[in-house]
Design an enzyme around this catalytic site. Structure first.
Site, PDB file in Angstrom:
ATOM      1  CB  ILE A 169      -0.680   0.191   1.162  1.00 38.95           C
ATOM      2  CG1 ILE A 169      -1.814  -1.236   1.471  1.00 38.95           C
ATOM      3  CG2 ILE A 169      -1.984   1.145   1.261  1.00 38.95           C
ATOM      4  CD1 ILE A 169      -2.560  -1.620   0.276  1.00 38.95           C
TER       5      ILE A 169
ATOM      6  CG  ASN B 294       4.841   0.163  10.696  1.00 40.01           C
ATOM      7  OD1 ASN B 294       5.703  -0.571  10.724  1.00 40.01           O
ATOM      8  ND2 ASN B 294       4.137   0.362   9.648  1.00 40.01           N
TER       9      ASN B 294
ATOM     10  CB  CYS C 199       6.339   0.206   7.094  1.00 34.39           C
ATOM     11  SG  CYS C 199       5.277   0.112   5.679  1.00 34.39           S
TER      12      CYS C 199
ATOM     13  CB  THR D 147      -4.901 -11.094   6.466  1.00 35.63           C
ATOM     14  OG1 THR D 147      -3.328 -10.154   6.124  1.00 35.63           O
ATOM     15  CG2 THR D 147      -5.151 -11.635   5.058  1.00 35.63           C
TER      16      THR D 147
HETATM   17  C1  LIG Z   1      -3.242  -4.296   3.605  1.00 32.44           C
HETATM   18  C2  LIG Z   1      -2.606  -4.206   4.683  1.00 32.44           C
HETATM   19  C3  LIG Z   1      -1.970  -2.864   5.410  1.00 32.44           C
HETATM   20  C4  LIG Z   1      -1.073  -2.874   6.342  1.00 32.44           C
HETATM   21  N1  LIG Z   1      -0.792  -1.449   7.098  1.00 32.44           N
HETATM   22  C5  LIG Z   1      -0.196  -1.570   8.066  1.00 32.44           C
HETATM   23  C6  LIG Z   1       0.213  -0.370   8.689  1.00 32.44           C
HETATM   24  O1  LIG Z   1      -0.081   0.585   8.009  1.00 32.44           O
HETATM   25  N2  LIG Z   1       0.960  -0.250   9.671  1.00 32.44           N
HETATM   26  C7  LIG Z   1       1.388  -1.559  10.452  1.00 32.44           C
HETATM   27  O2  LIG Z   1       2.086  -1.419  11.432  1.00 32.44           O
HETATM   28  N3  LIG Z   1       1.280  -2.668   9.809  1.00 32.44           N
HETATM   29  C8  LIG Z   1       0.476  -2.637   8.712  1.00 32.44           C
HETATM   30  N4  LIG Z   1       0.032  -3.966   8.320  1.00 32.44           N
HETATM   31  C9  LIG Z   1       0.399  -5.189   9.049  1.00 32.44           C
HETATM   32  C10 LIG Z   1      -0.585  -5.782   9.730  1.00 32.44           C
HETATM   33  O3  LIG Z   1      -0.816  -4.865  10.802  1.00 32.44           O
HETATM   34  C11 LIG Z   1      -0.035  -6.934  10.438  1.00 32.44           C
HETATM   35  O4  LIG Z   1       1.028  -6.825  11.254  1.00 32.44           O
HETATM   36  C12 LIG Z   1       0.208  -8.143   9.385  1.00 32.44           C
HETATM   37  O5  LIG Z   1      -0.750  -8.100   8.245  1.00 32.44           O
HETATM   38  C13 LIG Z   1       0.196  -9.497  10.155  1.00 32.44           C
HETATM   39  O6  LIG Z   1      -0.879 -10.021  10.455  1.00 32.44           O
HETATM   40  P1  LIG Z   1      -2.209 -10.565   9.669  1.00 32.44           P
HETATM   41  O7  LIG Z   1      -1.416 -11.816   9.057  1.00 32.44           O
HETATM   42  O8  LIG Z   1      -3.201 -11.154  10.592  1.00 32.44           O
HETATM   43  O9  LIG Z   1      -2.539  -9.745   8.682  1.00 32.44           O
HETATM   44  C14 LIG Z   1      -0.855  -3.929   7.223  1.00 32.44           C
HETATM   45  C15 LIG Z   1      -1.336  -5.267   6.558  1.00 32.44           C
HETATM   46  C16 LIG Z   1      -1.975  -5.240   5.452  1.00 32.44           C
HETATM   47  C17 LIG Z   1      -2.335  -6.748   4.861  1.00 32.44           C
END
Ligand SMILES: Cc1cc2nc3c(=O)[nH]c(=O)nc-3n(C[C@H](O)[C@H](O)[C@H](O)COP(=O)(O)O)c2cc1C
Ligand SMILES: Cc1cc2nc3c(=O)[nH]c(=O)nc-3n(C[C@H](O)[C@H](O)[C@H](O)COP(=O)(O)OP(=O)(O)OC[C@H]3O[C@@H](n4cnc5c(N)ncnc54)[C@H](O)[C@@H]3O)c2cc1C
Ligand SMILES: Cc1cc2nc3c(=O)[nH]c(=O)nc-3n(C[C@H](O)[C@H](O)[C@H](O)COP(=O)(O)OP(=O)(O)OC[C@H]3O[C@@H](n4cnc5c(N)ncnc54)[C@H](O)[C@@H]3O)c2cc1C
Ligand SMILES: Cc1cc2nc3c(=O)[nH]c(=O)nc-3n(C[C@H](O)[C@H](O)[C@H](O)COP(=O)(O)O)c2cc1C
Ligand code: FES
Ligand code: FES
Lengths: 307, 277, 307, 277
Positions: free
Chosen positions: C74, C130, C133, C269
């Site tokens: 993103i 964060n 990233c 997710t």
């Molecule tokens: C579309 C998307 C956008 C994300 N944006 C951020 C973000 O802005 N800041 C952040 O710390 N993590 C972000 N993440 C990471 C998630 O917060 C999480 O740490 C990561 O997806 C693992 O968890 P999950 O497998 O349950 O998705 C994002 C993840 C996804 C899929």
């Protein structure tokens, strides 16, 4: 297209009829699969990792399925160098397929001794140094997670062998490129990547890890994106041929690795799902080349450099 | 050993949560022995990723329309316990299934004779029925006893099938007493042992949950009765290559301890060689 | 069991009615999901990462599905701090649910400025830094991949805020424990792990990466084993409460994280697959406790220490 | 917006590789507008992981047995292009499906009047048929023209359905000339433009492959004809939260460039605001 596309490749001097090998630890010493597919059609066969002395490995459970992947903690169970040479090598020599021996050890000494004894062996086409096995710990991180330790180990082995020397990298690092460079600087002829990612699965009934070893190595389609990224990063920065692996199930998957910069690929976990996987992957690559009118598989790896 | 896609001709629920499936797989059936298994890929996606092992339950003859030819088919019996078996249960006759087999070392009747006891817990009936069919062809076997253990009446499987195979006696134990003896199948084995002359050739074959097998092993080893049992373990390859499915054993001859592969060296082992964790 | 089990937890002073929050970037600023589930039943809500100034993010395609996972790039598209405070915060304040603001930046300065301006804001329960990233690069690795840089950044932010300070760790490192320790030493109150794994997917038709950004962050069930391992490693060595995340889809998945050492979990997710996921996960945890006659969810995290 | 499991009542192949599916989903159908979509979870496993978006193709009335009640159902039309749609195609009537919807901003007829042109390429017919049904109810619309483009005759979908909806004219273009005009649907649009008085109120609605939409946008912008088109993009959440599905746009008012979410701000956009990469 008039002529068949070329799918033969050369990895560190090892000539392969197709760019597909089977990954170490997923194909035994070839015996178990010999009934199911013609071993002499493989690009190369990488044997299950061997250590100087026989090892019994970890107590079971040793494997557990995860979403689109699996964790293994086999723990280097293997027959040891001596039995390998006496009982396994003769069988493998029957096939006209390059054999790459995957070498494991706890100390540099062990790697060096194995390499010395394999150096003049007929039937051994090359060595793959497994410096990244997450299932055996010898005080802290394994060799392959630190550039200095990698360089020292590879240099030590390089001194005693003229065989093509392939170093297998771990993805469990901050900067895989630096490890690849260290291997190159120490005289490696090629790189294999990736080995498994360290993972855990928990049994919520027993409230304990599902694997007796607690952690295991994650393989299969789940890790393919990480593997592709690793291959692409290293291919752009290190000037050694790469054997790409991690989650390859189909010819399309393999083409992704070749485009990202790999010269050849290895099929691991897929063998368990589809015992014919390695040959199906090779056929899939050939079809892709034909459909896209590409004459030589070796031209694919140039694409990643331009991304 | 064969791998390929075969057609499902039957897939029906025979007891709550238990299904029998018939596969038109002469390539596998022709070589199959009791105690061997097939390794099934339940779908084309990667979740679940690994194949699922199911014992060969029966080899049944299918008469083809043309030329009155006969082909052997494979029947399996399975319980829905997780996502793989749930997906299997949703398959329709006419659909294809990717199978690999026959795999493993079966019960290997060898020169069995005299009295044979089959003891099954729950799904353990699956390979033992195939074994009963083989035993029927063994002329030297005099009496076959069958003991079936289950949680409750509705889950007692294959009782009639075992009777039809001319077992001398089929005994049933249920945990809740809703059919037959209330208690464990191993209680019935102990009782049977006390009525038989164990000096005469007697062999036990067992399949079932680990707790039961452990107890059967203890009983048979104590009495010096040869016993072969079929183990289950999480499997990767199913063909002996990954070393994922091992069980700790102690050689009956040398006493040396090592790991053996359930998929290739087993799934059938001597009760005495298994080291229970 | 006589009484309902306790499922409330305290993370770094933030009191949550249940141990389940929604992960940053997967739930927007709550608005989009407000129709589908009652936000006031969440344990906490972690907002989409904000930067000092608005950012447009990366060109599409930004997401691609992978086996049991997805890659996203993103690229920090967000409205910026000012608009967040004016337009997003008022909506979020309506719910009686702790709001944790995820803070992103290219330079330490940016983090510090955002933290300063959020410090006395009503409706902000805590900050999540964060530092990991993978989709924004500012010359080399992101802060969170090196212990020294982590410590410096966290210390800088700590100086300007009294809010609970949670640091979100990257799994793309050799030694995640060292990063967690650095955060602790610099005064963090809690840790979130894991962020996404860096990955690539290749389009074999165009011979280019599927994501315009080339690499993306891998999330979803595919990474759960890596996430569990990370949580277990850090929980054993760092004395801070942990928010575990990575591939949690069900209550059972969440229990795995709690057993491995997490105090709370975040669902990312899974929200895309099942918009009700966070509440379903919370309910699944409660059922697990009841079935296993466990009185307090806070007792689960002791198990991992004994493995 | 509603999410839950609904029953499949029809799932049949209407052309090679094209299926129509009817879902008993009054909760979704009641609020649905042409141009909106539903987001479908094709199985319970994690591969494929994400939902699949399909346009609302028709809202059809189902008469219930009891009390002669009527409920609206949702019909979707889909092409099998990958693993998700392949799994969908294997579903049987009577099975459940987890859906989320209605999602997105539809065509929003507003105060449309005069002449309306619908131009569909391939699967693009899916949302446009729903739109045609809505247009029929608009009294100010005088003439509706429909242009359908397809690769070949067998893949020309919904031609009769559009005719039944009282379109003034339904024109067909096929790549291979096996039906109607041999060539592109946009050729027919260009021709139609030349016969109409574009000074009078005329509106174009389009859905189809990107190449076609790009061309339609160029044609309509050049002529100053208002045009709304439905875009497709890879989706994550489908509800506007993940920012995964964006398209680059330039505000028609301010000229400012930004990203808009196909799932929430779209999928229908003004032709003139889209920046084609
Ligand atoms: C579309 C998307 C956008 C994300 N944006 C951020 C973000 O802005 N800041 C952040 O710390 N993590 C972000 N993440 C990471 C998630 O917060 C999480 O740490 C990561 O997806 C693992 O968890 P999950 O497998 O349950 O998705 C994002 C993840 C996804 C899929
Ligand atoms: C040689 C062999 C023969 C077998 N024969 C039969 C048979 O004839 N009929 C039959 O119903 N089952 C048989 N099984 C067991 C069967 O393979 C498993 O029940 C099946 O693989 C479960 O898959 P699943 O995806 O439904 O469950 P999963 O979702 O994978 O697991 C559900 C639960 O079952 C446990 N489990 C799953 N597989 C195993 C296993 N192999 N060993 C121990 N625990 C397991 C898991 O830990 C989990 O708790 C056999 C197993 C082996 C090794
Ligand atoms: C708002 C919206 C409405 C839609 N309405 C319909 C409809 O009514 N009928 C219909 O048949 N299809 C429709 N689609 C497209 C449909 O969602 C995809 O074809 C479907 O998701 C493909 O899933 P799959 O698993 O079968 O294919 P995959 O295996 O995921 O992909 C197969 C191939 O299709 C490409 N692809 C898949 N999905 C998309 C997408 N969303 N955009 C661009 N390329 C894609 C992939 O890159 C790949 O090359 C719509 C898409 C959107 C965004
Ligand atoms: C059961 C199993 C055993 C393995 N044993 C070894 C080994 O002995 N030596 C080694 O270098 N890699 C070993 N690996 C790693 C594989 O060779 C390969 O690098 C990894 O599995 C990623 O590829 P895949 O996803 O195709 O399986 C093993 C992997 C598995 C699944
Ligand atoms: S399952 Fe691979 S060795 Fe038995
Ligand atoms: S798909 Fe998530 S914002 Fe559109």
């Amino acid at each position: 297209m008039k002529s068949e596309p070329n799918i033969s490749v050369d990895i560190a001097g090892i000539k392969m009829r197709c760019p597909v090998m089977v990954a170490s630890g997923t194909f035994g010493y070839g015996e178990e699969y010999a009934d199911l597919l013609d071993l002499s059609r493989l690009g190369a066969l990488v044997a299950k990792g061997i250590t100087l002395n026989p090892r019994q490995g970890n107590p079971p459970p040793r494997i557990v399925e995860t979403p689109a992947g699996m964790l293994n903690a086999i723990g280097w169970e293997n027959v040891g160098l001596q039995v390998f040479l006496e009982e396994k090598l003769p069988f493998l020599k029957r096939f006209n397929t390059p054999l790459i021996v995957n070498v494991c050890g706890k100390k540099e000494e062990e790697y060096v001794q194995i390499a010395e004894r394999l150096d003049d062996r007929e039937g051994v086409a090359g060595l793959e140094l497994n410096i990244s096995c997450p299932n055996v710990r010898s005080g802290g991180l394994s060799f392959g997670r630190e550039a200095g330790a990698t360089q020292k180990l590879v240099a030590g082995v390089r001194r005693v062998t003229k065989l093509p020397l392939i170093v297998k990298l771990s993805p469990n690092v901050t900067d895989i490129v630096s490890i690849g460079r260290a291997a190159q600087d120490a005289g490696a002829d090629g790189l294999s990547l990736i080995n498994t990612l360290v993972g855990i699965a928990v049994d919520i009934k027993t409230k304990r890890p599902k694997l007796t070893n607690i952690t295991g190595g994650l393989s299969g389609p789940a890790i393919k994106p990480v593997a592709l990224r690793s291959v692409w990063e290293v291919a752009g920065k290190v000037d050694l041929p790469i054997i790409g692996m991690g989650g390859i199930m189909t010819g399309e998957d393999a083409v992704e690795f070749l485009l990202a910069g790999a010269t050849a690929v290895a099929v691991g976990t897929a063998n368990f799902v589809n015992p014919h996987a390695a040959l199906d992957v090779a056929e899939g690559i050939r079809e892709y080349l034909e459909e896209n009118k590409i004459q030589d598989v070796n031209s694919l790896r140039e694409y990643g450099k331009k991304w | 050993m064969w791998q390929g896609r075969v057609k499902i001709s039957v897939n029906e629920e025979v007891a709550p949560g238990y299904f029998r499936m018939v596969l038109n797989a002469p390539q596998v059936a022709e070589d199959a022995e009791a105690g061997q298994f097939i390794h099934i890929r339940v779908n084309d996606e990667y979740d679940p990723l690994l194949r699922r092992p199911l014992s060969i339950h029966r080899i049944i003859s299918r008469r083809l329309k043309v030329k009155s030819l006969k082909l052997p088919d494979i029947e399996v019996l399975y319980e829905v316990v997780g996502k793989g078996t749930k997906i299997l249960a949703g398959k329709r006759p006419g659909e294809d299934l990717d199978i690999l087999g026959p795999l493993g070392n079966g019960f290997k009747l060898g020169c069995v004779s005299g009295t044979v006891i089959l003891i099954a817990g729950g799904m353990g009936v699956a390979p033992l029925l195939a074994l009963a069919e083989e035993i029927r062809r063994e002329e030297k076997v005099k009496d076959t006893y069958v003991i079936i253990g289950a949680r409750t009446k509705a889950l007692v499987l294959c009782e009639d099938a075992f009777r039809d195979l001319a077992a001398k006696e089929v005994q049933v134990a249920t945990d809740d007493g809703s059919r037959g003896y209330k208690g464990l199948a191993t209680d019935l084995l102990q009782e049977l042992f006390s009525t038989l002359n164990l000096k005469l050739s007697t062999t036990v074959y067992a399949c079932g949950p680990e707790g039961m097998l452990r107890e059967v092993a203890a009983l048979t080893v104590a009495k010096g009765v040869p016993c072969r049992m079929s183990l289950e373990n999480r499997m990767g390859c199913g063909v002996g290559a990954c070393l994922g499915c091992v069980v700790r054993v102690k050689s009956l001859q040398s006493g040396v301890e090592s790991y053996k592969r359930v998929c290739k060296d087993g799934p059938v082992f001597e009760a005495g060689e298994i080291i229970w964790e």
